[in-house]
Write an enzyme that holds these catalytic residues in place. Sequence first.
Site, PDB file in Angstrom:
ATOM      1  N   HIS A 178     -15.841  26.413 -67.512  1.00 12.81           N
ATOM      2  CA  HIS A 178     -16.132  25.205 -68.296  1.00 12.81           C
ATOM      3  C   HIS A 178     -17.446  25.306 -69.088  1.00 12.81           C
ATOM      4  O   HIS A 178     -17.470  25.269 -70.322  1.00 12.81           O
ATOM      5  CB  HIS A 178     -16.236  23.991 -67.369  1.00 12.81           C
ATOM      6  CG  HIS A 178     -15.054  23.744 -66.502  1.00 12.81           C
ATOM      7  ND1 HIS A 178     -13.851  23.319 -66.994  1.00 12.81           N
ATOM      8  CD2 HIS A 178     -14.886  23.851 -65.151  1.00 12.81           C
ATOM      9  CE1 HIS A 178     -12.995  23.163 -65.997  1.00 12.81           C
ATOM     10  NE2 HIS A 178     -13.605  23.476 -64.877  1.00 12.81           N
TER      11      HIS A 178
HETATM   12  C1  BDR Z   1     -17.409  20.140 -64.953  1.00  4.98           C
HETATM   13  O1  BDR Z   1     -17.590  19.573 -63.662  1.00  4.98           O
HETATM   14  C2  BDR Z   1     -18.530  20.302 -62.943  1.00  4.98           C
HETATM   15  O2  BDR Z   1     -18.152  20.403 -61.598  1.00  4.98           O
HETATM   16  C3  BDR Z   1     -18.671  21.630 -63.645  1.00  4.98           C
HETATM   17  O3  BDR Z   1     -19.972  22.149 -63.484  1.00  4.98           O
HETATM   18  C4  BDR Z   1     -18.373  21.308 -65.069  1.00  4.98           C
HETATM   19  O4  BDR Z   1     -19.531  20.872 -65.750  1.00  4.98           O
HETATM   20  C5  BDR Z   1     -15.949  20.531 -65.099  1.00  4.98           C
HETATM   21  O5  BDR Z   1     -15.152  19.409 -64.979  1.00  4.98           O
END
Ligand code: BDR
Length: 321
Positions: free
Chosen positions: A246
């Site tokens: 992500h």
């Molecule tokens: C996002 O949620 C967090 O747990 C991760 O770091 C990322 O920023 C993904 O949904």
Amino acid sequence: MKPRKAVLFDCDPGVDDAVALLLAFAATDEIDLIGITTVAGNVSAGLTARNACLIRDHAGRRDVPVYAGAERPLRREPVEAGHFHGETGLGDLPISEPKQGVTPGHAVDFIESTLRSAIDAGQKVCIVITGPMTNVASALRRDPRLLEGIECFAIMGGARSEGGNITASAEYNIYADPDAAQYVFNAGPVVYAFGLDATHQVRATPARTARIRDLGSAEARAAAQLLEFSNALPANGPREQGAPLHDPCPIAWLLAPQLFKFKPCHIDVELDSSLTLGHTAVEFRATGSRLQNVQWAVEADAEGVFALLERYLASGRSGKA
Ligand code: BDR
Ligand code: CA
């Protein structure tokens, strides 16, 4: 050579935030990293700040300050995501006392003073956010004139066609502080939003992760260990498919915008329903007086993102020092 982009990076490390930080730290020729601000999110505010300092050690970037920020969302109870990031927030990366701690002062004050200086100098800053948006919303709510100092937001957050990852319809960063997200999406400056629709296309498959480990630099080894931790989590799906990458997406876009395709839209965040709290209503149709100021990432070139990661992590700062 193109001028370096002035960037302020607000995050909640977090395994994938950590990989994003390693990429940003390595891009010394392209990114003028003014500072890192941290926020409570994946783990507590104390741990996210400590983790940013530890990752800075791995990258050998003592020149970049880390400021600790908000300990809770604007007006709701904190929701952590340790089940995706491990108890420490950094998977199974060894934890020690950082060589250099946080800079005294609050992240929100630092965001405020950074934007004020940019405005005074006739410059603008790009704000990357890869966690709940509490710090940035707090600074802007305090003084909306600070918006003049913002070139763009590059945000990991939200979901449309992919559905949610923390609830059926909400993505974690938005769910963790929906009020802050609603404020930032509608603040005015253009927002490049990398939601699950795009980040689920960028998978850290075992082959890609192995290529990163084989690079051998300190940064690459740390990144590979973080990615392998995520891959082994059943919640991230079958290991062969690879966990979604992500948070590195907005940084990859800053370095190579051609890796992503966008559609303009307006985003409102659901704030009232307990069932769909934090859902991002992504509206592609231009209706009424709504701002179409969000560029919603619809396509990501996953091979390109990993090739970029490899390129930067191979010649990481530790290798140059
Ligand atoms: C996002 O949620 C967090 O747990 C991760 O770091 C990322 O920023 C993904 O949904
Ligand atoms: Ca994050």
